[in-house]
Design a protein around this motif. Structure first.
Motif, PDB file in Angstrom:
ATOM      1  N   LYS A 160       0.836  -1.187   0.000  1.00  0.00           N
ATOM      2  CA  LYS A 160       0.000   0.000   0.000  1.00  0.00           C
ATOM      3  C   LYS A 160       0.880   1.249   0.000  1.00  0.00           C
ATOM      4  O   LYS A 160       1.822   1.344   0.779  1.00  0.00           O
ATOM      5  N   CYS A 161       0.581   2.165  -0.887  1.00  0.00           N
ATOM      6  CA  CYS A 161       1.266   3.465  -0.966  1.00  0.00           C
ATOM      7  C   CYS A 161       2.697   3.362  -1.484  1.00  0.00           C
ATOM      8  O   CYS A 161       3.507   4.267  -1.270  1.00  0.00           O
ATOM      9  N   THR A 162       3.074   2.254  -2.124  1.00  0.00           N
ATOM     10  CA  THR A 162       4.444   2.089  -2.615  1.00  0.00           C
ATOM     11  C   THR A 162       4.488   2.026  -4.134  1.00  0.00           C
ATOM     12  O   THR A 162       3.502   1.662  -4.781  1.00  0.00           O
ATOM     13  N   GLN A 163       5.638   2.358  -4.669  1.00  0.00           N
ATOM     14  CA  GLN A 163       5.930   2.198  -6.087  1.00  0.00           C
ATOM     15  C   GLN A 163       7.124   1.255  -6.182  1.00  0.00           C
ATOM     16  O   GLN A 163       8.189   1.565  -5.656  1.00  0.00           O
ATOM     17  N   SER A 164       6.935   0.128  -6.836  1.00  0.00           N
ATOM     18  CA  SER A 164       8.037  -0.825  -6.988  1.00  0.00           C
ATOM     19  C   SER A 164       8.949  -0.414  -8.137  1.00  0.00           C
ATOM     20  O   SER A 164       8.515   0.231  -9.085  1.00  0.00           O
ATOM     21  N   THR A 165      10.208  -0.817  -8.014  1.00  0.00           N
ATOM     22  CA  THR A 165      11.169  -0.668  -9.096  1.00  0.00           C
ATOM     23  C   THR A 165      11.811  -2.038  -9.295  1.00  0.00           C
ATOM     24  O   THR A 165      11.716  -2.900  -8.416  1.00  0.00           O
ATOM     25  N   PRO A 166      12.475  -2.260 -10.429  1.00  0.00           N
ATOM     26  CA  PRO A 166      13.151  -3.556 -10.602  1.00  0.00           C
ATOM     27  C   PRO A 166      14.170  -3.835  -9.501  1.00  0.00           C
ATOM     28  O   PRO A 166      14.353  -4.971  -9.086  1.00  0.00           O
ATOM     29  N   GLU A 167      14.816  -2.788  -8.995  1.00  0.00           N
ATOM     30  CA  GLU A 167      15.819  -2.963  -7.945  1.00  0.00           C
ATOM     31  C   GLU A 167      15.189  -3.087  -6.561  1.00  0.00           C
ATOM     32  O   GLU A 167      15.743  -3.714  -5.666  1.00  0.00           O
ATOM     33  N   GLU A 173       4.773   6.145   0.488  1.00  0.00           N
ATOM     34  CA  GLU A 173       4.716   7.606   0.508  1.00  0.00           C
ATOM     35  C   GLU A 173       4.095   8.012   1.845  1.00  0.00           C
ATOM     36  O   GLU A 173       3.100   7.430   2.280  1.00  0.00           O
ATOM     37  N   ILE A 174       4.679   8.984   2.525  1.00  0.00           N
ATOM     38  CA  ILE A 174       4.348   9.279   3.921  1.00  0.00           C
ATOM     39  C   ILE A 174       2.898   9.707   4.137  1.00  0.00           C
ATOM     40  O   ILE A 174       2.253   9.263   5.084  1.00  0.00           O
ATOM     41  N   ASN A 175       2.343  10.552   3.289  1.00  0.00           N
ATOM     42  CA  ASN A 175       0.960  11.008   3.487  1.00  0.00           C
ATOM     43  C   ASN A 175      -0.035   9.879   3.245  1.00  0.00           C
ATOM     44  O   ASN A 175      -1.012   9.728   3.978  1.00  0.00           O
ATOM     45  N   CYS A 176       0.229   9.088   2.223  1.00  0.00           N
ATOM     46  CA  CYS A 176      -0.626   7.932   1.948  1.00  0.00           C
ATOM     47  C   CYS A 176      -0.542   6.932   3.106  1.00  0.00           C
ATOM     48  O   CYS A 176      -1.556   6.383   3.539  1.00  0.00           O
ATOM     49  N   PHE A 177       0.675   6.715   3.626  1.00  0.00           N
ATOM     50  CA  PHE A 177       0.861   5.779   4.726  1.00  0.00           C
ATOM     51  C   PHE A 177       0.132   6.255   5.978  1.00  0.00           C
ATOM     52  O   PHE A 177      -0.482   5.467   6.695  1.00  0.00           O
ATOM     53  N   THR A 178       0.180   7.559   6.244  1.00  0.00           N
ATOM     54  CA  THR A 178      -0.558   8.127   7.376  1.00  0.00           C
ATOM     55  C   THR A 178      -2.034   7.791   7.260  1.00  0.00           C
ATOM     56  O   THR A 178      -2.652   7.295   8.214  1.00  0.00           O
ATOM     57  N   ASP A 179      -2.607   8.020   6.101  1.00  0.00           N
ATOM     58  CA  ASP A 179      -4.029   7.752   5.870  1.00  0.00           C
ATOM     59  C   ASP A 179      -4.335   6.254   6.023  1.00  0.00           C
ATOM     60  O   ASP A 179      -5.323   5.872   6.642  1.00  0.00           O
ATOM     61  N   TYR A 235       8.581  -8.688  10.136  1.00  0.00           N
ATOM     62  CA  TYR A 235       9.690  -7.829  10.536  1.00  0.00           C
ATOM     63  C   TYR A 235       9.787  -6.583   9.662  1.00  0.00           C
ATOM     64  O   TYR A 235      10.160  -5.512  10.139  1.00  0.00           O
ATOM     65  N   ARG A 236       9.449  -6.706   8.399  1.00  0.00           N
ATOM     66  CA  ARG A 236       9.417  -5.516   7.533  1.00  0.00           C
ATOM     67  C   ARG A 236       8.365  -4.528   8.049  1.00  0.00           C
ATOM     68  O   ARG A 236       8.612  -3.333   8.109  1.00  0.00           O
ATOM     69  N   THR A 237       7.211  -5.027   8.443  1.00  0.00           N
ATOM     70  CA  THR A 237       6.156  -4.173   8.983  1.00  0.00           C
ATOM     71  C   THR A 237       6.612  -3.545  10.298  1.00  0.00           C
ATOM     72  O   THR A 237       6.392  -2.357  10.542  1.00  0.00           O
ATOM     73  N   TRP A 238       7.250  -4.339  11.164  1.00  0.00           N
ATOM     74  CA  TRP A 238       7.797  -3.841  12.433  1.00  0.00           C
ATOM     75  C   TRP A 238       8.734  -2.661  12.174  1.00  0.00           C
ATOM     76  O   TRP A 238       8.600  -1.596  12.779  1.00  0.00           O
ATOM     77  N   TRP A 239       9.666  -2.841  11.231  1.00  0.00           N
ATOM     78  CA  TRP A 239      10.629  -1.784  10.922  1.00  0.00           C
ATOM     79  C   TRP A 239       9.935  -0.579  10.285  1.00  0.00           C
ATOM     80  O   TRP A 239      10.222   0.566  10.645  1.00  0.00           O
ATOM     81  N   MET A 240       9.013  -0.820   9.365  1.00  0.00           N
ATOM     82  CA  MET A 240       8.350   0.275   8.662  1.00  0.00           C
ATOM     83  C   MET A 240       7.535   1.137   9.628  1.00  0.00           C
ATOM     84  O   MET A 240       7.562   2.368   9.547  1.00  0.00           O
ATOM     85  N   SER A 280      -8.073   6.224  13.388  1.00  0.00           N
ATOM     86  CA  SER A 280      -7.229   6.859  14.405  1.00  0.00           C
ATOM     87  C   SER A 280      -6.758   8.243  13.959  1.00  0.00           C
ATOM     88  O   SER A 280      -7.075   8.708  12.864  1.00  0.00           O
ATOM     89  N   ASP A 281      -5.933   8.851  14.801  1.00  0.00           N
ATOM     90  CA  ASP A 281      -5.341  10.153  14.479  1.00  0.00           C
ATOM     91  C   ASP A 281      -3.820  10.038  14.274  1.00  0.00           C
ATOM     92  O   ASP A 281      -3.090  11.020  14.407  1.00  0.00           O
ATOM     93  N   PHE A 282      -3.356   8.848  13.916  1.00  0.00           N
ATOM     94  CA  PHE A 282      -1.927   8.602  13.672  1.00  0.00           C
ATOM     95  C   PHE A 282      -1.393   9.567  12.606  1.00  0.00           C
ATOM     96  O   PHE A 282      -2.050   9.816  11.596  1.00  0.00           O
ATOM     97  N   VAL A 283      -0.185  10.086  12.850  1.00  0.00           N
ATOM     98  CA  VAL A 283       0.501  10.910  11.857  1.00  0.00           C
ATOM     99  C   VAL A 283       1.921  10.366  11.717  1.00  0.00           C
ATOM    100  O   VAL A 283       2.679  10.324  12.687  1.00  0.00           O
ATOM    101  N   ALA A 284       2.260   9.914  10.511  1.00  0.00           N
ATOM    102  CA  ALA A 284       3.590   9.367  10.258  1.00  0.00           C
ATOM    103  C   ALA A 284       4.643  10.472  10.314  1.00  0.00           C
ATOM    104  O   ALA A 284       4.435  11.565   9.788  1.00  0.00           O
ATOM    105  N   LYS A 285       5.768  10.157  10.969  1.00  0.00           N
ATOM    106  CA  LYS A 285       6.912  11.065  11.043  1.00  0.00           C
ATOM    107  C   LYS A 285       8.155  10.239  10.768  1.00  0.00           C
ATOM    108  O   LYS A 285       8.513   9.371  11.562  1.00  0.00           O
ATOM    109  N   LEU A 286       8.796  10.503   9.652  1.00  0.00           N
ATOM    110  CA  LEU A 286       9.956   9.723   9.225  1.00  0.00           C
ATOM    111  C   LEU A 286      11.120   9.881  10.193  1.00  0.00           C
ATOM    112  O   LEU A 286      11.540  10.994  10.505  1.00  0.00           O
TER     113      LEU A 286
END
Length: 195
Positions: free
Chosen positions: A64-71, A78-84, A109-114, A150-156
């Motif tokens: 969700k909210c990501t753009q894949s690349t071959p690498e 994307e932070i605003n999309c992830f917040t929503d 673990y990827r979710t934990w880190w993200m 919720s009222d979560f706001v992502a902060k990198l």
């Protein structure tokens, strides 16, 4: 639920005790089924979560909210999309999130880190995931919990990111320990849910 410390890994027994006899999901605890497939055409919601999941858990789409690349097949959201998205999952600033997957722990673990990367520290991984939950004799359900937005706001938190140059420099300095949680098969999986 009272925790003086948020553990990185929690047991199935601990999670079962937290769920207890609650009929409804709580703001204090959010359980995420993080199972995913590298092939974005595989719908892990329908082909995994809807077939049975830990009670009170919700489906988490790692793409969700990501753009894949071959690498980078699973890029950062994307932070605003992830917040929503996280608000829609009902993850509040003080919610203890438990991430699990159906077999291999990479997605959890990827979710934990993200979540930590985007400012949510109260997150743990379920030891053994759904497989261990079932081995321990605990029930699964097809019921989906009602969630309050919720009222979560992502902060990198840039302290949790390392560049290619940082990693190369670390080979010389050895100041940080590097852990690659991917299994050999997950580095080259192109289709199907990892089971």
């Amino acid at each position: 639920m009272v925790l003086s410390r948020i553990w990185t890994v929690v047991s199935t027994n601990w999670l079962r005790e937290q769920i207890g006899s609650q009929l409804k999901a709580s703001k204090k605890l959010r359980i995420l089924d993080t199972t995913f497939a590298y092939d974005r055409d595989v719908d892990t919601y329908k082909e995994g979560y809807q077939l049975g999941h830990i009670p009170q858990s919700v489906h988490f789409n790692i793409f969700k909210c990501t753009q894949s690349t071959p690498e980078i097949p699973v890029n950062l959201p994307e932070i605003n999309c992830f917040t929503d998205y996280v608000q829609g999952l009902g993850i509040w600033p003080d919610t203890h999130v438990i991430a699990y997957d159906r077999s291999l722990p990479q997605a959890a673990y990827r979710t934990w880190w993200m979540l930590r990367l985007y400012g949510h520290r109260n997150v743990s991984v379920l030891d053994g995931g759904l497989r261990k939950w079932l081995e321990d004799g605990y029930d699964v359900t097809t019921d989906e919990p009602e969630i309050e937005r919720s009222d979560f706001v992502a902060k990198l938190d840039k302290n949790l990111l390392r560049s290619y140059d940082d990693v190369i420099r670390n080979f010389e300095t050895r100041r940080e320990q590097i852990v690659d949680a991917r299994g050999e098969q997950s580095k080259n999986v192109t289709d199907g849910i990892l089971v």
